[in-house]
Design an enzyme around this catalytic site. Structure first.
Site, PDB file in Angstrom:
ATOM      1  N   GLY A   1       5.675   3.897  -8.818  1.00 46.29           N
ATOM      2  CA  GLY A   1       6.369   2.603  -8.960  1.00 46.29           C
ATOM      3  C   GLY A   1       5.359   1.468  -8.935  1.00 46.29           C
ATOM      4  O   GLY A   1       5.400   0.558  -9.777  1.00 46.29           O
ATOM      5  N   HIS A   2       4.437   1.536  -7.983  1.00 46.63           N
ATOM      6  CA  HIS A   2       3.388   0.507  -7.901  1.00 46.63           C
ATOM      7  C   HIS A   2       2.458   0.602  -9.131  1.00 46.63           C
ATOM      8  O   HIS A   2       2.081  -0.424  -9.711  1.00 46.63           O
ATOM      9  CB  HIS A   2       2.520   0.720  -6.660  1.00 46.63           C
ATOM     10  CG  HIS A   2       3.251   0.628  -5.359  1.00 46.63           C
ATOM     11  ND1 HIS A   2       3.386   1.697  -4.515  1.00 46.63           N
ATOM     12  CD2 HIS A   2       3.881  -0.414  -4.742  1.00 46.63           C
ATOM     13  CE1 HIS A   2       4.049   1.329  -3.422  1.00 46.63           C
ATOM     14  NE2 HIS A   2       4.378   0.059  -3.545  1.00 46.63           N
TER      15      HIS A   2
ATOM     16  N   GLN B   1       7.364  -9.322   8.032  1.00 42.29           N
ATOM     17  CA  GLN B   1       8.611  -8.927   7.371  1.00 42.29           C
ATOM     18  C   GLN B   1       9.252  -7.710   8.046  1.00 42.29           C
ATOM     19  O   GLN B   1      10.251  -7.190   7.556  1.00 42.29           O
ATOM     20  CB  GLN B   1       8.405  -8.696   5.879  1.00 42.29           C
ATOM     21  CG  GLN B   1       7.542  -7.513   5.494  1.00 42.29           C
ATOM     22  CD  GLN B   1       7.259  -7.501   3.997  1.00 42.29           C
ATOM     23  OE1 GLN B   1       6.506  -8.321   3.482  1.00 42.29           O
ATOM     24  NE2 GLN B   1       7.885  -6.595   3.269  1.00 42.29           N
TER      25      GLN B   1
ATOM     26  N   GLY C   1       0.802  -1.217   0.000  1.00 42.67           N
ATOM     27  CA  GLY C   1       0.000   0.000   0.000  1.00 42.67           C
ATOM     28  C   GLY C   1       0.832   1.262   0.000  1.00 42.67           C
ATOM     29  O   GLY C   1       2.042   1.221  -0.232  1.00 42.67           O
TER      30      GLY C   1
ATOM     31  N   MET D   1      11.466   5.831  -6.180  1.00 42.82           N
ATOM     32  CA  MET D   1      10.209   6.032  -5.441  1.00 42.82           C
ATOM     33  C   MET D   1      10.065   4.953  -4.392  1.00 42.82           C
ATOM     34  O   MET D   1      10.380   3.784  -4.639  1.00 42.82           O
ATOM     35  CB  MET D   1       9.028   5.988  -6.397  1.00 42.82           C
ATOM     36  CG  MET D   1       8.965   7.206  -7.261  1.00 42.82           C
ATOM     37  SD  MET D   1       7.406   7.287  -8.123  1.00 42.82           S
ATOM     38  CE  MET D   1       7.677   8.780  -9.067  1.00 42.82           C
TER      39      MET D   1
ATOM     40  N   LYS E   1      13.335  -2.316  -7.965  1.00 38.19           N
ATOM     41  CA  LYS E   1      13.733  -1.487  -6.823  1.00 38.19           C
ATOM     42  C   LYS E   1      14.112  -2.392  -5.638  1.00 38.19           C
ATOM     43  O   LYS E   1      15.084  -2.142  -4.940  1.00 38.19           O
ATOM     44  CB  LYS E   1      12.582  -0.549  -6.488  1.00 38.19           C
ATOM     45  CG  LYS E   1      12.401  -0.156  -5.060  1.00 38.19           C
ATOM     46  CD  LYS E   1      13.231   1.038  -4.727  1.00 38.19           C
ATOM     47  CE  LYS E   1      13.040   1.578  -3.331  1.00 38.19           C
ATOM     48  NZ  LYS E   1      12.516   0.691  -2.329  1.00 38.19           N
ATOM     49  N   ASP E   2      13.313  -3.442  -5.425  1.00 37.46           N
ATOM     50  CA  ASP E   2      13.604  -4.410  -4.360  1.00 37.46           C
ATOM     51  C   ASP E   2      14.229  -5.636  -5.024  1.00 37.46           C
ATOM     52  O   ASP E   2      13.618  -6.705  -5.111  1.00 37.46           O
ATOM     53  CB  ASP E   2      12.316  -4.765  -3.608  1.00 37.46           C
ATOM     54  CG  ASP E   2      11.697  -3.536  -2.978  1.00 37.46           C
ATOM     55  OD1 ASP E   2      12.097  -3.181  -1.867  1.00 37.46           O
ATOM     56  OD2 ASP E   2      10.845  -2.891  -3.634  1.00 37.46           O
TER      57      ASP E   2
ATOM     58  N   GLY F   1       8.937  -5.248  -8.555  1.00 35.36           N
ATOM     59  CA  GLY F   1       9.796  -4.134  -8.961  1.00 35.36           C
ATOM     60  C   GLY F   1      11.268  -4.448  -8.748  1.00 35.36           C
ATOM     61  O   GLY F   1      11.637  -5.067  -7.749  1.00 35.36           O
TER      62      GLY F   1
HETATM   63  P1  AMP Z   1       5.990  -2.434  -1.479  1.00 35.51           P
HETATM   64  O1  AMP Z   1       4.589  -1.925  -1.378  1.00 35.51           O
HETATM   65  O2  AMP Z   1       7.018  -1.418  -1.133  1.00 35.51           O
HETATM   66  O3  AMP Z   1       6.174  -3.760  -0.803  1.00 35.51           O
HETATM   67  O4  AMP Z   1       6.245  -2.726  -3.019  1.00 35.51           O
HETATM   68  C1  AMP Z   1       5.362  -3.516  -3.775  1.00 35.51           C
HETATM   69  C2  AMP Z   1       5.972  -3.782  -5.113  1.00 35.51           C
HETATM   70  O5  AMP Z   1       6.218  -2.542  -5.779  1.00 35.51           O
HETATM   71  C3  AMP Z   1       7.307  -4.508  -5.035  1.00 35.51           C
HETATM   72  O6  AMP Z   1       7.394  -5.451  -6.095  1.00 35.51           O
HETATM   73  C4  AMP Z   1       8.297  -3.398  -5.220  1.00 35.51           C
HETATM   74  O7  AMP Z   1       9.531  -3.820  -5.748  1.00 35.51           O
HETATM   75  C5  AMP Z   1       7.568  -2.519  -6.199  1.00 35.51           C
HETATM   76  N1  AMP Z   1       8.099  -1.151  -6.152  1.00 35.51           N
HETATM   77  C6  AMP Z   1       8.211  -0.343  -5.072  1.00 35.51           C
HETATM   78  N2  AMP Z   1       8.804   0.812  -5.396  1.00 35.51           N
HETATM   79  C7  AMP Z   1       9.089   0.734  -6.721  1.00 35.51           C
HETATM   80  C8  AMP Z   1       9.710   1.626  -7.662  1.00 35.51           C
HETATM   81  N3  AMP Z   1      10.179   2.805  -7.324  1.00 35.51           N
HETATM   82  N4  AMP Z   1       9.823   1.212  -8.937  1.00 35.51           N
HETATM   83  C9  AMP Z   1       9.371  -0.007  -9.313  1.00 35.51           C
HETATM   84  N5  AMP Z   1       8.781  -0.885  -8.485  1.00 35.51           N
HETATM   85  C10 AMP Z   1       8.631  -0.518  -7.206  1.00 35.51           C
END
Ligand code: AMP
Length: 285
Positions: free
Chosen positions: A36-37, A61, A31, A184, A149-150, A147
Site C-alpha cells: 500500500g505504501h 496520534q 513505516g 493491507m 484506506k485511511d 491512501g
Molecule cells: P501509515 O503508515 O499507516 O500511516 O500510512 C501511510 C500512508 O499509506 C497513508 O496515506 C495511508 O492511507 C497509506 N496506506 C496505508 N495502507 C494502505 C493501503 N492498503 N492501500 C493504500 N494506501 C495505504
C-alpha cells in the site's frame, strides 16, 4: 537514497531541489512499509521529478492504551524497500525533532475529527493534522500522496489544506489489498493465523453493502443494521466501532440513498481480537 534526520537539513535539501525546478512528491508514512505504501511511492514517482518519503511514528496520534509501544518498527528494511522503489530522500526525524520540549501548537479540523474513527479515538486526528501540517511545511511538496484506506484522514487533510490555503495538491491513491481482499495495513501483523483468515469479513460486509445498494435498497439504516449484525455474529469480531454510510466529500452521514446521489462511502471499523481494523469502499450508484 539519502537519509535525513534533521528538519534544517531537510529544508535546505528541498530549497536546492526547488532551485533546480524539480516537482516534489511527498509520501508521509509511519513505516513498516507494505505494498500500500509502495504504491504511493510509485504514483509519486510517475508524477514528480523527486520523491521524498517520511517515516515518523507520530506519538501524538496514539491515545493512552493504544498500540504505540508495539507498533511494528522496521526502519532498515523499510529503507531498502523505499530505495528499491526509487525514493530519493527519506526523512526520518526523532520525536524530539518534531516535538521539541515546550511544543504547544495543535491543529484541529473541527467536526470531521470527532466522527467515525474520531469518536472512538479522541485526539487521534488532532495528532494527524498537526504532524501532517508540520511535515508539509518542512517538505513544501507540490504533491502529497495519501491512501484511500485511511479515507477519513484523507478528507481531513484535504479540508486542512483548503482551509489554510496550503499550496500542496493532495493526491489520493486506491486501497491496496491482499489476495483475499483484506486491506493491507501495518496492523495486520498483530493478527493470529485464524484472525487473519477471518479479518476479510470487514471487506466482505462492505461489498455486501455495495451489492444491496446496487440491487436497489435505499434504506441505508436497514443495510447497516443487517451488516453490523453479520459482523457481530462472527466469533473473531470482538467489537464493531462503527459501520457508516457517508457522503464521500463531506463525510456527512447518510441514512438513505437519494435520487441524484452519485457515490456513497461505506466505512467500518471493527476489532478482530485485540486488533482494530478499518476499511471502506466507495459505492457507485
Ligand atoms: P501509515 O503508515 O499507516 O500511516 O500510512 C501511510 C500512508 O499509506 C497513508 O496515506 C495511508 O492511507 C497509506 N496506506 C496505508 N495502507 C494502505 C493501503 N492498503 N492501500 C493504500 N494506501 C495505504
Amino acid at each position: 537514497m539519502k537519509e535525513i534526520k534533521k528538519i534544517i537539513e531537510c529544508k535546505s535539501v528541498v530549497e536546492k531541489l526547488r532551485k533546480k525546478g524539480y516537482k516534489i512528491g511527498f509520501v508521509p508514512t509511519m513505516g513498516s512499509l507494505h505494498d500500500g505504501h509502495l504504491n504511493l511511492i510509485r504514483m509519486a514517482g510517475r508524477e514528480c521529478d523527486c520523491v521524498i518519503m517520511s517515516i515518523f511514528l507520530n506519538p501524538t496520534q496514539f491515545g493512552p492504551g493504544e498500540d504505540l509501544g508495539k507498533y511494528p518498527r522496521n526502519f532498515r528494511k523499510d529503507c531498502i524497500k523505499a530505495k528499491n522503489e526509487g525514493v530519493d530522500y527519506m526523512f526520518h526525524p526523532g520525536v524530539e525533532e518534531m516535538y521539541p520540549p515546550g511544543h504547544r501548537t495543535w491543529v484541529e479540523v473541527g467536526g470531521l475529527s470527532s466522527i467515525m474513527c474520531g469518536r472512538f479515538r479522541p485526539g487521534h486526528f488532532k495528532g494527524v493534522a498537526t504532524v501532517v501540517l508540520k511535515l508539509l511545511d518542512i517538505i513544501n511538496p507540490d504533491n502529497a500522496y495519501f491512501g484511500e484506506k485511511d479515507y477519513q484522514q484523507m478528507v481531513i487533510v484535504r479540508r486542512m489544506v483548503k482551509d489554510l490555503n496550503l499550496g500542496v495538491k493532495i493526491i489520493s491513491c486506491p486501497t491496496v489489498r491482499e489476495e483475499d481482499g483484506l486491506a493491507m495495513s501495518s496492523r495486520n501483523k498483530y493478527l493470529s493465523k485464524e484472525e487473519r483468515k477471518e479479518a476479510v469479513i470487514l471487506y466482505r460486509c462492505l461489498n455486501m453493502a455495495d451489492s444491496m445498494i446496487v440491487e436497489g435498497e435505499k434504506n441505508l439504516k436497514k443495510i447497516k443494521d443487517k451488516l453490523k449484525g453479520e459482523l457481530k455474529d462472527n466469533k473473531f469480531v470482538k467489537k464493531v466501532d462503527y459501520f457508516d454510510f457517508r457522503d464521500p466529500l463531506t463525510l456527512e452521514k447518510k441514512n438513505r440513498v437519494r435520487s441524484g446521489d452519485k457515490e456513497v462511502l461505506a466505512a467500518a471499523a471493527a476489532w478482530i481480537g485485540n486488533t482494530r481494523l478499518i476499511d471502506n469502499v466507495i459505492i457507485k450508484l
